[in-house]
Design an enzyme around this catalytic site. Structure first.
Site, mmCIF file in Angstrom:
data_model
loop_
_atom_site.group_PDB
_atom_site.id
_atom_site.type_symbol
_atom_site.label_atom_id
_atom_site.label_comp_id
_atom_site.label_asym_id
_atom_site.label_seq_id
_atom_site.Cartn_x
_atom_site.Cartn_y
_atom_site.Cartn_z
ATOM 1 N N GLY A 100 0.911 -1.044 0.068
ATOM 2 C CA GLY A 100 0.204 -0.054 0.041
ATOM 3 C C GLY A 100 0.750 1.313 -0.042
ATOM 4 O O GLY A 100 0.211 2.172 0.135
ATOM 5 N N GLU B 126 -5.842 -3.964 -5.261
ATOM 6 C CA GLU B 126 -4.893 -5.053 -4.861
ATOM 7 C C GLU B 126 -5.436 -6.146 -4.286
ATOM 8 O O GLU B 126 -5.182 -7.482 -4.792
ATOM 9 C CB GLU B 126 -3.499 -4.726 -4.341
ATOM 10 C CG GLU B 126 -2.779 -3.713 -5.067
ATOM 11 C CD GLU B 126 -1.585 -2.846 -4.714
ATOM 12 O OE1 GLU B 126 -0.623 -2.551 -5.357
ATOM 13 O OE2 GLU B 126 -1.446 -2.876 -3.343
HETATM 14 C C1 5RP Z 1 1.226 -0.326 -4.043
HETATM 15 C C2 5RP Z 1 2.080 -1.687 -3.656
HETATM 16 C C3 5RP Z 1 3.487 -2.050 -4.034
HETATM 17 O O1 5RP Z 1 3.118 -3.137 -4.578
HETATM 18 C C4 5RP Z 1 4.369 -1.848 -3.160
HETATM 19 O O2 5RP Z 1 4.528 -0.480 -2.735
HETATM 20 C C5 5RP Z 1 5.856 -2.110 -3.740
HETATM 21 O O3 5RP Z 1 6.378 -1.248 -4.496
HETATM 22 P P1 5RP Z 1 7.449 -1.332 -5.453
HETATM 23 O O4 5RP Z 1 7.445 -2.521 -6.242
HETATM 24 O O5 5RP Z 1 7.477 0.021 -5.970
HETATM 25 O O6 5RP Z 1 8.752 -1.375 -4.398
HETATM 26 O O7 5RP Z 1 1.585 -2.397 -2.610
HETATM 27 O O8 5RP Z 1 0.244 -0.218 -3.331
#
Ligand code: 5RP
Length: 233
Positions: free
Chosen positions: A113, A121
């Site tokens: 999140g 999601e």
């Molecule tokens: C977005 C999410 C993303 O999956 C999580 O923050 C991981 O992000 P990143 O791949 O940029 O590290 O939950 O709501």
């Protein structure tokens, strides 16, 4: 006819991608899972974006016919830019999905999140028989909440009620997530606010239920007990 547009033809990520090489390796692994005819839940965040790029390369090269179910406007725009056809949960059920995470513990429990997309999601993850969680080494923690606060999506009318109930429930610090590029708070894609909540105690498996029992809590970034497989490098 073609749009005279810029936003959906220029492929880009909005900032610097941390641990990009590791994320790209996990992205390549998941792209190899794609089969012709698959309906795939597409997560949000930079790792999911890299995975989508790797999948788009296969789709182009091999002429695969797949459908994506995006979990945010960000994922949806990336699908458009990369030429991946989309559908939604009303029309199709995903065969499988992929997503990123902010934290993963030893029991494959997740905090998600950072991008504010945890509501969609979770809907897509709960609809899929399996979701691959793509993570670089920095995401593994011994205790959930070690590095990231837990995001709580809140109906704006319930902000004070939810804050009060959360503080009655446990020792925590709460911070209303503020927008960048807009004055005032972050407004989620469902029109809600986000409270980022520090977790100072060990998370038990019932915490998600307790948080969601508060009127006005729309969703939390705790993902416990979903059929996930962690893909890392
Ligand atoms: C977005 C999410 C993303 O999956 C999580 O923050 C991981 O992000 P990143 O791949 O940029 O590290 O939950 O709501």
């Amino acid at each position: 006819m073609k749009w005279k547009n810029q936003s959906a033809v220029q492929e880009s990520w909005s900032g610097e991608i941390s641990n990009k090489e590791q994320k790209e390796k996990a992205a390549r692994q998941v792209s190899e899972m794609v089969k012709n005819g698959d309906v795939i839940g597409v997560g949000s965040g930079s790792t999911s974006y890299l995975a989508l790029k790797a999948i788009a390369a296969r789709v182009q090269k091999e002429g695969l016919d797949i459908l994506a179910i995006p979990t945010s406007h960000e994922a949806s725009l990336n699908c458009a830019t990369l030429g991946i056809k989309t559908t939604d949960l009303i029309n199709r059920r995903p065969d499988w999905g992929f997503d990123g995470a902010d934290e993963v513990d030893a029991e494959n429990r997740l905090i998600k999140g950072r991008g504010g997309a945890m509501f969609a999601e979770k809907l897509v993850m709960a609809s899929s028989p399996k979701t691959y969680i793509l993570v670089d080494g920095s995401k593994f923690v011994s205790r959930l909440g070690e590095k990231f606060a837990l995001p709580i999506e809140v109906d704006p009318r319930a902000l004070h009620l939810v804050e009060t109930k959360l503080k009655d429930m446990m020792k925590t610090k709460l911070k209303l997530r503020m927008a960048k590029g807009k004055d005032g708070p972050v407004i989620t894609e469902s029109g809600n606010l986000i409270l980022d909540m520090t977790l100072e105690e060990t998370v038990d498996n019932d915490l998600e239920n307790r948080l969601r029992s508060i009127p006005g809590v729309i969703e939390t970034g705790l993902f416990i007990g979903y059929p996930v497989e962690i893909l890392t490098v």
